[in-house]
Design a protein around this motif. Structure first.
Motif, PDB file in Angstrom:
ATOM      1  N   ALA A  55      43.260  32.186  41.508  1.00 29.41           N
ATOM      2  CA  ALA A  55      43.340  31.638  42.733  1.00 29.41           C
ATOM      3  C   ALA A  55      43.396  30.397  43.147  1.00 29.41           C
ATOM      4  N   ILE A  56      42.852  29.391  42.361  1.00 23.36           N
ATOM      5  CA  ILE A  56      42.936  27.943  42.567  1.00 23.36           C
ATOM      6  C   ILE A  56      44.516  27.253  42.532  1.00 23.36           C
ATOM      7  N   LEU A  57      44.814  27.975  41.530  1.00 25.31           N
ATOM      8  CA  LEU A  57      46.141  27.366  41.193  1.00 25.31           C
ATOM      9  C   LEU A  57      47.455  28.203  41.598  1.00 25.31           C
ATOM     10  N   ALA A  58      47.168  29.053  42.655  1.00 30.27           N
ATOM     11  CA  ALA A  58      48.309  30.070  42.774  1.00 30.27           C
ATOM     12  C   ALA A  58      49.318  29.447  43.380  1.00 30.27           C
ATOM     13  N   ASP A  59      49.342  28.183  44.219  1.00 30.69           N
ATOM     14  CA  ASP A  59      50.475  27.336  44.550  1.00 30.69           C
ATOM     15  C   ASP A  59      51.329  26.833  43.514  1.00 30.69           C
ATOM     16  N   VAL A  60      50.609  26.667  42.310  1.00 28.06           N
ATOM     17  CA  VAL A  60      51.386  26.154  41.113  1.00 28.06           C
ATOM     18  C   VAL A  60      52.332  27.285  40.280  1.00 28.06           C
ATOM     19  N   LEU A  98      48.726  36.515  42.761  1.00 31.83           N
ATOM     20  CA  LEU A  98      47.915  35.278  42.515  1.00 31.83           C
ATOM     21  C   LEU A  98      47.209  35.075  43.807  1.00 31.83           C
ATOM     22  N   PHE A  99      48.087  34.960  44.808  1.00 39.21           N
ATOM     23  CA  PHE A  99      47.724  34.488  45.988  1.00 39.21           C
ATOM     24  C   PHE A  99      46.592  35.585  46.737  1.00 39.21           C
ATOM     25  N   GLY A 100      46.970  36.653  46.421  1.00 40.22           N
ATOM     26  CA  GLY A 100      45.766  38.057  46.589  1.00 40.22           C
ATOM     27  C   GLY A 100      44.427  37.743  46.044  1.00 40.22           C
ATOM     28  N   ALA A 101      44.279  37.095  44.759  1.00 38.16           N
ATOM     29  CA  ALA A 101      43.075  36.768  44.084  1.00 38.16           C
ATOM     30  C   ALA A 101      42.270  35.586  45.035  1.00 38.16           C
ATOM     31  N   ARG A 102      43.040  34.784  45.611  1.00 37.30           N
ATOM     32  CA  ARG A 102      42.487  33.738  46.340  1.00 37.30           C
ATOM     33  C   ARG A 102      41.789  34.362  47.561  1.00 37.30           C
ATOM     34  N   LEU A 105      38.724  37.004  46.540  1.00 36.98           N
ATOM     35  CA  LEU A 105      37.459  36.635  45.959  1.00 36.98           C
ATOM     36  C   LEU A 105      36.884  35.588  47.148  1.00 36.98           C
ATOM     37  N   LEU A 106      37.527  35.080  47.913  1.00 35.85           N
ATOM     38  CA  LEU A 106      37.096  34.075  48.995  1.00 35.85           C
ATOM     39  C   LEU A 106      36.266  35.097  50.085  1.00 35.85           C
ATOM     40  N   SER A 107      36.809  36.348  50.302  1.00 36.73           N
ATOM     41  CA  SER A 107      36.239  37.253  51.176  1.00 36.73           C
ATOM     42  C   SER A 107      34.813  37.959  50.618  1.00 36.73           C
ATOM     43  N   ALA A 108      34.842  38.127  49.093  1.00 37.20           N
ATOM     44  CA  ALA A 108      33.820  38.488  48.528  1.00 37.20           C
ATOM     45  C   ALA A 108      32.727  37.379  48.543  1.00 37.20           C
ATOM     46  N   VAL A 250      48.833  38.963  55.382  1.00 42.63           N
ATOM     47  CA  VAL A 250      47.891  38.029  54.613  1.00 42.63           C
ATOM     48  C   VAL A 250      48.001  38.987  53.151  1.00 42.63           C
ATOM     49  N   PRO A 251      48.501  38.059  51.976  1.00 43.06           N
ATOM     50  CA  PRO A 251      48.604  38.830  50.789  1.00 43.06           C
ATOM     51  C   PRO A 251      47.191  38.928  50.210  1.00 43.06           C
TER      52      PRO A 251
END
Length: 608
Positions: A55-60, A98-102, A105-108, A250-251
């Motif tokens: 989630a943190i490194l999704a952009d990379v 990867l972006f969906g993990a962000r 997890l943030l929603s949880a 929103v992915p």
């Protein structure tokens, strides 16, 4: 009074401080270290850590923008530049995972954070203060719990629109009653404890008491609850989006499951990847919750890594020349494993015997090992206790043979209640409030002696009369809360002798009683023992009780036997300094203090 307290190791059974000369503080392994030693906890941390890093490194890490659609590459299978393939809009599945993990997890975390922010403070205040706030909070939580969560979330979506964040905030509000009730119940269980009263008396503010002394009780359950709630929040969020109620721009993993399900016959793997991600993360939260429970709540249940000696197929014959003793304890040692490794010995090298028609007293201050010795004979030691040495034999057979690390329950089971009986020191707490006194006495006789219900009831009345209860019929119909402490102790004595035992172990049977009732109970015990001819072990710290009823006495200090002999010899000429100290602590023969009102006028003037 300082808030910093020195923690002493409690007696594993009696609750007393550790004996003098033994280690008083236990170096506990930290909860974090225990969590890392748990394979289940390590697996959960690794899985959640990988999801968090994704989630943190999704952009990379993501090779494409999650919403970039290539209509020429729709529903491609895994391979090439699209590692996991593409969806029905030509978007890269790996990037969306990867972006969906962000987002997932943030929603949880958002749902759990809202639930904690509402439920924890309100539970602390309601549990500690009670009053009108407790009633109002209970009323509010009952209403929230009565609301169907899914319908509420659907209504919110219809009113506000497809917003993952708003949905999770509302879901957090709906989850807050669970935190409230968990916190409130835990606080109510400790708010009247003596250490909380001591903090109040010392002048600490309520905020300080709640933060330092109360919150520590709810910390572990809240952490465990949060791990579970995060998994539930992910499943609810994914379910809403699977139903098409989320924001398609929103992915998230739920949106991907919905798209994969619609195209399951064209490209089944599109449904597999988000389903695996959701299952793994929810499973990791469940594993983490269980591992946290083990590390935070079960610190006392430590197990020593040891190889148990093989049990003998046949028990060795008892020590030659001791067959005539009803009970013989030889070099008994009891130990407990410590969290940091090793053992703590609480009873060491204790030897004595009890004959029929004899009362033997075990005397010593709190923490001297009296109760541990008695519980070793009865097989009532905690599960983690170890018979570290010695043997226990009863009427010519071993209960604990040399080399065994515990009482053989197979040998002990036929003896309990029938030949071995026990009188506890807390009469009221050992009677079930849901049953009458007559039921407490009659049922064991039906089970052990095979008496009919009518015969057991008749014998119960005889037993109540034999222990000095004036109206046996009325007492037999009463419940424990309807009788006094002295009568309750007499009931326990009647229960102990109901099946004609050969040996009774009485663990401080008069401690909870006033002086007058103590004398009456001792008279009952003395009369029954003389009439029935049974052996008796009397565990006490009072030499006055020993002088009144015992034939011989065993003196214990720091888990060791320091002196034993007949009562007359020990009382008149004790040989050990510890025995002399115990005798000198008795009040008999002491000069009473002069009351101030009876003092001379000049003394009163000085006092002024």
């Amino acid at each position: 009074m300082s808030e910093a307290q020195t923690l002493t190791t409690p007696d594993p059974v009696g609750g007393a401080a550790a004996p003098v000369g033994q280690t008083g503080t236990v170096s506990r392994a930290s909860a974090w270290r225990r969590l890392l030693k748990n394979p289940m906890g390590v697996a959960a941390i690794v899985l959640l850590g990988l999801a968090g890093l994704a989630a943190i490194l999704a952009d990379v890490l993501a090779p494409f923008d999650p919403n970039f659609a290539d209509l020429t590459a729709v529903l491609l299978p895994p391979g090439g530049e699209h590692l996991l393939g593409t969806d029905s809009a030509g978007r890269d599945i790996a990037s969306r995972l990867l972006f969906g993990a962000r987002v997932t997890l943030l929603s949880a975390a958002l749902a759990a954070g809202v639930a904690i922010a509402i439920g924890l403070p309100s539970g602390l205040v309601a549990g500690y203060y009670g009053s009108w706030f407790d009633g109002l909070s209970n009323w509010s939580t009952n209403i929230l719990m009565a609301l169907p969560s899914m319908i509420v979330l659907l209504a919110v979506r219809a009113a506000i629109g497809p917003s993952t964040w708003v949905s999770m905030i509302v879901f957090g509000v709906l989850l807050s009653p669970g935190y409230f009730r968990l916190t409130r119940t835990a606080v109510q269980s400790v708010r009247d404890e003596l250490y909380v009263d001591a903090a109040r008396v010392s002048g600490l503010s309520d905020l300080r008491i709640i933060g330092r002394h109360i919150f520590t009780v709810v910390r572990a359950p809240i952490i465990i609850q949060t791990a579970m709630v995060c998994g539930i929040a992910i499943s609810i969020q994914s379910a809403l989006e699977f139903l098409g109620l989320g924001d398609p721009t929103v992915p998230t993993w739920g949106v991907m499951v919905s798209d994969g399900f619609r195209n399951i016959y064209r490209e089944p793997l599109n449904l597999l990847w988000p389903t695996i991600a959701i299952s793994v993360v929810i499973g990791a939260f469940v594993l983490l919750g269980n591992a946290l429970r083990d590390s935070l709540e079960d610190l006392e249940k430590t197990k020593e890594k040891r190889t148990k000696p093989a049990r003998r197929a046949k028990v060795a014959p008892v020590e030659v020349g001791t067959e005539h003793h009803l009970l013989k304890v030889t070099d008994l040692a009891v130990a407990y494993p410590q969290p940091g490794g090793g053992r703590k010995t609480v009873v060491d090298g204790v030897s004595f015997h009890v004959d029929r028609n004899e009362v033997v007293g075990i005397v010593g201050e709190s923490g001297s090992g009296k109760s541990q010795t008695a519980f070793s004979i009865l097989g009532l030691l905690p599960d983690n206790a170890i018979i570290a040495g010695g043997a226990i034999q009863f009427d010519g057979s071993y209960l604990v043979a040399p080399g065994e690390d515990g009482v053989s329950q197979g040998r002990l089971a036929p003896l309990r209640g029938k030949r071995l009986a026990y009188i506890p020191q807390e009469p009221m707490s050992n009677l079930d409030p849901a049953f009458t006194i007559g039921s407490h006495l009659a049922r064991p006789m039906q089970k052990v002696l095979g008496l009919s219900k009518e015969a057991a009831r008749a014998r119960a009345l005889e037993l109540l009369a034999s222990v000095g209860i004036p109206d046996p019929a009325r007492t037999a119909k009463a419940y424990p809360h309807e009788i006094s402490g002295g009568m309750a102790q007499r009931v326990l004595i009647a229960g102990a002798i109901s099946c004609d035992p050969d040996l009774i172990i009485a663990d401080e049977p008069t401690t909870a009683l006033d002086v007058t009732v103590q004398a009456e109970v001792l008279d009952v015990l003395r009369g029954l023992q003389a009439r029935l001819g049974m052996g008796m072990i009397l565990v006490t710290h009072n030499f006055g009780v020993v002088a009144d009823i015992c034939d011989r006495v065993v003196v214990m200090q720091n888990g060791r036997l320091v002196e034993q002999g007949d009562v007359r010899t020990i009382l008149r000429s004790p040989s050990h300094p510890y025995t002399r100290m115990l005798l000198s602590s008795m009040l008999e023969g002491k000069e009473p203090m002069t009351r101030l009102l009876g003092a001379a006028p000049e003394a009163l003037e000085v006092a002024r």
